[in-house]
Structure formats: C-alpha cells, structure tokens
Design an enzyme around this catalytic site. Sequence first.
Site, PDB file in Angstrom:
ATOM      1  CB  ALA A  62       8.289  21.166 -10.589  1.00 22.98           C
ATOM      2  N   GLY A 101       9.190  23.946 -15.030  1.00 22.35           N
ATOM      3  CA  GLY A 101       9.533  24.970 -14.045  1.00 22.35           C
ATOM      4  C   GLY A 101      10.943  25.478 -14.227  1.00 22.35           C
ATOM      5  CD  GLU A 104       6.432  27.356 -15.395  1.00 19.60           C
ATOM      6  OE1 GLU A 104       6.728  26.328 -14.755  1.00 19.60           O
ATOM      7  OE2 GLU A 104       5.287  27.833 -15.416  1.00 19.60           O
ATOM      8  CD  GLU A 124       5.470  22.587 -17.495  1.00 14.57           C
ATOM      9  OE1 GLU A 124       5.586  22.531 -18.734  1.00 14.57           O
ATOM     10  OE2 GLU A 124       6.064  23.432 -16.803  1.00 14.57           O
TER      11      GLU A 124
HETATM   12  N1  T1G Z   1      11.816  15.557 -11.349  1.00 12.67           N
HETATM   13  C1  T1G Z   1      12.384  14.527 -10.689  1.00 12.67           C
HETATM   14  N2  T1G Z   1      13.210  13.607 -11.262  1.00 12.67           N
HETATM   15  C2  T1G Z   1      13.457  13.764 -12.574  1.00 12.67           C
HETATM   16  C3  T1G Z   1      12.895  14.815 -13.346  1.00 12.67           C
HETATM   17  C4  T1G Z   1      12.048  15.744 -12.667  1.00 12.67           C
HETATM   18  N3  T1G Z   1      11.503  16.770 -13.303  1.00 12.67           N
HETATM   19  N4  T1G Z   1      13.337  14.663 -14.630  1.00 12.67           N
HETATM   20  C5  T1G Z   1      14.134  13.589 -14.643  1.00 12.67           C
HETATM   21  N5  T1G Z   1      14.218  13.049 -13.428  1.00 12.67           N
HETATM   22  C6  T1G Z   1      15.001  11.868 -13.053  1.00 12.67           C
HETATM   23  C7  T1G Z   1      14.512  10.605 -13.735  1.00 12.67           C
HETATM   24  O1  T1G Z   1      13.458  10.038 -12.973  1.00 12.67           O
HETATM   25  C8  T1G Z   1      15.776   9.750 -13.705  1.00 12.67           C
HETATM   26  O2  T1G Z   1      15.927   9.291 -12.368  1.00 12.67           O
HETATM   27  C9  T1G Z   1      16.892  10.772 -13.927  1.00 12.67           C
HETATM   28  O3  T1G Z   1      16.329  12.052 -13.546  1.00 12.67           O
HETATM   29  C10 T1G Z   1      17.359  10.850 -15.366  1.00 12.67           C
HETATM   30  O4  T1G Z   1      16.178  11.065 -16.151  1.00 12.67           O
HETATM   31  C11 T1G Z   1       5.733  23.973 -12.058  1.00 12.67           C
HETATM   32  C12 T1G Z   1       4.862  21.496 -12.560  1.00 12.67           C
HETATM   33  C13 T1G Z   1      15.397  15.887 -18.269  1.00 12.67           C
HETATM   34  C14 T1G Z   1      15.056  15.242 -20.669  1.00 12.67           C
HETATM   35  O5  T1G Z   1       8.656  17.014 -17.428  1.00 12.67           O
HETATM   36  O6  T1G Z   1      12.140  14.919 -19.738  1.00 12.67           O
HETATM   37  O7  T1G Z   1       8.023  21.614 -13.951  1.00 12.67           O
HETATM   38  O8  T1G Z   1      15.809   6.834 -12.813  1.00 12.67           O
HETATM   39  O9  T1G Z   1      16.355   8.883 -17.406  1.00 12.67           O
HETATM   40  O10 T1G Z   1      16.772  10.423 -20.738  1.00 12.67           O
HETATM   41  O11 T1G Z   1       5.373  24.229 -14.333  1.00 12.67           O
HETATM   42  O12 T1G Z   1      14.347  13.280 -17.600  1.00 12.67           O
HETATM   43  O13 T1G Z   1      18.041   7.990 -12.733  1.00 12.67           O
HETATM   44  O14 T1G Z   1      16.649   7.714 -10.627  1.00 12.67           O
HETATM   45  O15 T1G Z   1      14.778  10.742 -18.175  1.00 12.67           O
HETATM   46  O16 T1G Z   1      18.683  12.003 -20.105  1.00 12.67           O
HETATM   47  C15 T1G Z   1       8.508  19.359 -16.034  1.00 12.67           C
HETATM   48  C16 T1G Z   1      11.030  15.482 -17.236  1.00 12.67           C
HETATM   49  C17 T1G Z   1       8.139  18.874 -14.669  1.00 12.67           C
HETATM   50  C18 T1G Z   1      11.038  16.960 -17.534  1.00 12.67           C
HETATM   51  C19 T1G Z   1      16.513  13.886 -19.169  1.00 12.67           C
HETATM   52  N6  T1G Z   1       9.734  18.720 -16.466  1.00 12.67           N
HETATM   53  N7  T1G Z   1      12.337  14.888 -17.465  1.00 12.67           N
HETATM   54  O17 T1G Z   1      16.288  12.723 -19.927  1.00 12.67           O
HETATM   55  O18 T1G Z   1      17.305  11.002 -18.361  1.00 12.67           O
HETATM   56  S1  T1G Z   1       6.583  19.509 -14.144  1.00 12.67           S
HETATM   57  C20 T1G Z   1       9.701  17.554 -17.144  1.00 12.67           C
HETATM   58  C21 T1G Z   1      12.760  14.616 -18.736  1.00 12.67           C
HETATM   59  C22 T1G Z   1       6.901  21.176 -13.899  1.00 12.67           C
HETATM   60  C23 T1G Z   1       6.104  23.443 -13.423  1.00 12.67           C
HETATM   61  C24 T1G Z   1       5.707  22.028 -13.642  1.00 12.67           C
HETATM   62  C25 T1G Z   1      14.062  13.883 -18.831  1.00 12.67           C
HETATM   63  C26 T1G Z   1      15.255  14.752 -19.231  1.00 12.67           C
HETATM   64  P1  T1G Z   1      16.652   7.865 -12.125  1.00 12.67           P
HETATM   65  P2  T1G Z   1      16.070  10.342 -17.566  1.00 12.67           P
HETATM   66  P3  T1G Z   1      17.312  11.500 -19.864  1.00 12.67           P
END
Ligand code: T1G
Length: 651
Positions: A62, A101, A104, A124
């Site tokens: 998400a 998500g 999912e 999450e």
């Molecule tokens: N949403 C928005 N921005 C995101 C994002 C996300 N989920 N993930 C990464 N970014 C942005 C980050 O801020 C950065 O931005 C750029 O992407 C590169 O990220 C309903 C509620 C995917 C493994 O927890 O683990 O889904 O600084 O520097 O090292 O059940 O990002 O460049 O402007 O980290 O190559 C669940 C979180 C959400 C994954 C990539 N998903 N992200 O790592 O690059 S909750 C996560 C990561 C959810 C549902 C629930 C990592 C990555 P900027 P980065 P990276």
Amino acid sequence: MSSPVKYTLTGNIGVISVDSPPVNALSHAVRQGLLDAITEAQNDASEAVLIICEGRTFFAGADISEFGKPIQDPWLPELLNAIESTDKLVVAAIHGTALGGGFETALASHYRCAVPSAKIGLPEVKLGLLPGAGGTQRTPRLAGIEAALELMTSGVPVAASRAKELGLVDEIVAGDLREGALTYVRKLLDSDAPVRRTSEIDPPKFGDFDALRAAVTRRARGQVAPLAIVDCVEAAATGTFAEGMKVERQKFSELMQGKQSAALRHFFFAERQAAKVDGLAKDTPVRAVDSVGIIGGGTMGGGIAMSFANAGIPVTMIEISDEALERGLSIIERNYAGSVKRGKLTEEKAAQCRALISGSTDYDALADVDMVIEAVFEDPGLKKKIFARLDGVCKKGAILATNTSYQDVDQIAAATSRPEDVIGTHFFSPAHIMKLLEVVRGEKTADDVLATCMQLAKRIRKVPVVSGVCYGFIGNRMLRPYGLQSQLLLLEGATPEQVDGAMEAFGMAMGPLRVFDLAGLDVGYKARQALSDAEKGDPAGYRVLDHLVEADRHGQKSGSGFYIYDEHRKPTPCPEVHKIIEETAAELGFERREIADEEIVDRLTRALYEEGGKIVEEGIAQRSSDIDVVYVYGYGFPAYRGGPMYFGENA
Ligand code: T1G
C-alpha cells in the site's frame, strides 16, 4: 494526468500493466486503474487476465504516504475481493519484491508466477500493522498456519523458490517475465485450469493458539501488532472468510490508530531520509571502491573487514606484527565459524568471504587500494601518525577514513596533505552485525568522498547517518548526559536492576548500566585518569564507576561490574554494589528516596532528547529524525517508540 495502469488485449489474454515509480505502491491512482481494468476485462473478449508491473518491482505494498489521510475508494480489500471474484482466470506475474498489499494483490489473484530472483513478504508488522487486505485470511489458506504466522510476525520476505514450496507461488518463470507469464497463462487455459479463489480454500485446522501467542509474545518484546496477527490467524482457522475479514479489519484499524504504528511509520521515512545529504547534488560523482585496507586487526578492525568482504570487496588488513596480524585474522575466522554455526552463512559463502581478506605488516601493501579505514585504539596522536603515513603510501584519490568514536576528524585530516580525501566512518561493535554507520563529514571532506561513503554504506548493508565533527559525534555524545542521569538515579535511590529494568520494559535492548558493564568500566576509568577534576565534570557522574573499578569490578569482562556475570554472561544483582552506591551517595551528600520507574524512563529519555536537540541546533545532525535512526540502529532504542527525538516530541 494519465493513469499508471494500462490495459491491453494480447491475443485472448487481457494484460493489466502498472507503471508507478518508484515501487508501484498501491496508491489511489493505481487502485482506481486496477479496478477500471478488471471491470473492462469482465466484459471483453479476454479469456484470462495477467497483472504485471513495470520498473523495478511488483507492487511493494500500500502507499505508505497515504496513511493517516482519509481513505479514497476503491479500498484495497474491496478491490482485491473484486479481482478474486472475477470469473476469468487472473494471474499475477511477480518480480522484485511483492510486499504487503502488493503480495495480497497476488494472493487475491487465482494463480501466481514469479521470476527466480523475486521475493514475497508481508512486512506490515514492521510498520506496527498487519496485512489489512485479506493477507491474514488468505495466507494461512495457502501456506498453513505456522508458515503464515512466521511470514507475518517476522515481516521477513522469502525467495520465490521458498514461496513455491509454501504454495504461495505456483510457477517460477525463467527469462523475460512478461513472456514467461504469458506462456504460463496459456498453459493454464490449455489445461482448463479452474478459477481458484484463495478465500474459498478451507482453512487448515489448528489448535494451540495459546502456545503460539506465548511464543509470539516472547519475540514481540512490547510490540502489539504481532499479537493482533495471531488473533486474525485464529479467526481464519476457526470461522468463515467473511468473519475473518471482519476481525482483520477491526484489528488493522486499531493498529493504524495506535501510537506504535505512527512511530514505526515515522521511522520508515526517517531511515530513508537519513540517506539523503542536504545540499549534496543527487548526481554527485562517486569514486570506485573495489579494494579496501584496514589498519588494525582488533575487534573493530576485524568486524569492519568482514563487512566489506561480505559485500564482495577485497580487504587488506594491516597490523604491526605477524603475531598481531595472526590474532586479527583468527578473530575473523572465529566470527565466520560462528555465523556458519548459527546458520547465518553457508560454509561456502563464509569461505568466499574469508578468501577476500588478506593481511600484511607492510603499509606498502596499501599503495593501490581505493580506500583505507583506520581502526586502531582511541589515541589521537597515533591516529595522526597513521594518517601521515597513509598520505605517503596511498595512491592519489584513495579515500582515507577513520573509525574513531570520538576524536576530531579535522585534526586527523590535518595530518595529511589531502584533507579533502579524509572522512570519518564510525562503525558500531560488533561491526559485522550492527547496521549503523555514522559518516563524519570533516570541514574539508570533498563532496564526492561523502557521496561515495553514503553509497558504499548501502553496498555493505549499513544504514548511514551523516554527522558533523564534535566529541562523540551524535550517538556517543548523547550517551554522556544519558549516563550522568543513570548515575544520579543510583545515588538518589534506585538500584542498577531497577534502572535497567525500567528501561528494558520501555523497550531498550539493554539498560544503561548493563551497557556500561558491556563496554567495560575500566575504559572510562582509564580515560578519566588523564583529565583534571574540572574536565571530569560532576563527580556524581563517575564516582560510583571509579569505586567499582577500584574494587576490581570492570564489567562483563571481569565477571562483575554493576552485576555479577555467570559463564553465559547472565547478570545477577549484587548486594556489594548496592553498598558501594549507598556509601558513595553518603560521600556526595545525596538523600536517598524511592524512585518510580516512570521517573527513570522520563529522565533518561529526556536526557537523550535534550542533547539531541542541541546536536541539531549546532548542525552536527542534519535533522532530528537522523538522530532517531542513530539511536534505533546503534543503541537499541525501540523503533516502535520512533526514536528519542520522536518520542520526546510525542510521548
Ligand atoms: N509506499 C510509499 N513509498 C514507498 C513504499 C511504499 N510502500 N516503499 C518504498 N517507498 C519509497 C521510499 O520512500 C523511497 O522514496 C523509494 O520508494 C525507494 O524506497 C494493506 C497496509 C520496496 C524493499 O512495508 O521495504 O501494504 O525516498 O529507498 O532500498 O496490508 O522500499 O526515493 O522518495 O526503500 O530499494 C507494506 C516498504 C506497506 C514495503 C525497496 N510494504 N518498502 O527498497 O528503496 S503497508 C512495505 C520497502 C501495506 C497492506 C498494508 C522498500 C523496498 P524516495 P527505498 P530500496
């Protein structure tokens, strides 16, 4: 603005292609585009639908930047139910990291294929949440209760091959993902594969959720999300999909409104922000670092050498004698053997890394390395001598870094003819495990040297935080007022076990007095002998420490410090220490009293917060959220409290 989602017919297959950089997060625009595309696919000539993403990864979750704002329809759970209830085959094609998500969405598809390098995960819990779009209900139906719980409560992604073993991915496709996925869809159609809705699979039967809760509680250490996940999985195992979704929705919304998730979401962005240096152009050129020299083969030098070798970078370790070098290399050998024994590394990988580390007693061995990191003990004079020598030996453009924890990097740089190539790279012990790297920018450090070290940190799997030059930089400077408060609390009436107990209940990995014992009380004692009374500061800050060392209590290394330690280094309170504290309190005129745990936590966290505020004001740290990153990764501050600065602002 055009939609990030494109829908095209490729033969009899409707292809939904999403292109929403940087990670195809399921933003409102992406969700709306997916709903429009799946609706169109219901009514066109397609016989199956393929969901695929452009760029570096399948949906990475998400859109975290939308959290805390009003939810815009389509809501992800509803969108995924719409995808799943489609009468045509829906196949997800996974590459990169399908997370949260994102995965999912794949679970709501009827089949899942992935390239070998893909990873899937439900992280999450690291945001203080739980999979809130059906993941807690669909994952157990495919992978079973225990594997689903491990995935969701650890938040650790798994490789595509493991996902296939668990039944979470159906096909591994070699070569080009789009081609491979289209071939897979055709194979499904040719074999009349049925529409297979995960929500309709009977949940596995499972009984002992209390035992699972006990195990998760032990590992959660004060976090609430893991236990909420157990509740959802229990609902999946004991009721209908619809009932389970209600429980998931309720638990998700409670967590989303809770303090821990707000703190963890702050920390998610704080960590990424810390990697950015204000004023440093994004396209600043970086220097090649394909070989490294380490001066000093002690605990730190060995750990630093391993950090580079583990990243595939050859290391030459320099020591003053063959014996010292042998000792240094044996520390490394022992560490690798330990990692293999604990299953952290395969024997093969350990052998590859070990082979990248060589040693010498001759500085000339460093003539061609791209970077040198000095990691000798904290003697400023010795460091200057070493840098002067490196200045004469190392090639033009080599980066000269010091691992000093406290000393003045500008003074060290001044010992060379190339201060622009000098920088601080402060690792934390054990250096091959701790993720924090304080990158200390000297007054004359060149921008490309700074940019190189920030990028290099990621290569060696460290979390970099830029610091300016002051005594102790960011983390260790904040330790001083923190340590002073811990000593005052003892003199005013608290016991070591009460102070540490209060802070560990708050979530610190280790209380302040156990940290003193771990570091060694004799280290500070020796340093104080060189100081005048004025330089030592308030005697209340060190008098108990002095008395303990004078009673041969040097900390863990001597079997006793604030505590007595058994052969497993397990601490036990010691009445003799209580007596030393009471006598010192009398000596310094302290009236002792009962002290509540709340006061202990308040005073110690406030000490960090106030010093951190000065560090930001002086420009030593770029921003207060950088300090949160330092304390979570370098000092065991609980991420679910956000870090000392976030906690101080929001407690
Ligand atoms: N949403 C928005 N921005 C995101 C994002 C996300 N989920 N993930 C990464 N970014 C942005 C980050 O801020 C950065 O931005 C750029 O992407 C590169 O990220 C309903 C509620 C995917 C493994 O927890 O683990 O889904 O600084 O520097 O090292 O059940 O990002 O460049 O402007 O980290 O190559 C669940 C979180 C959400 C994954 C990539 N998903 N992200 O790592 O690059 S909750 C996560 C990561 C959810 C549902 C629930 C990592 C990555 P900027 P980065 P990276």
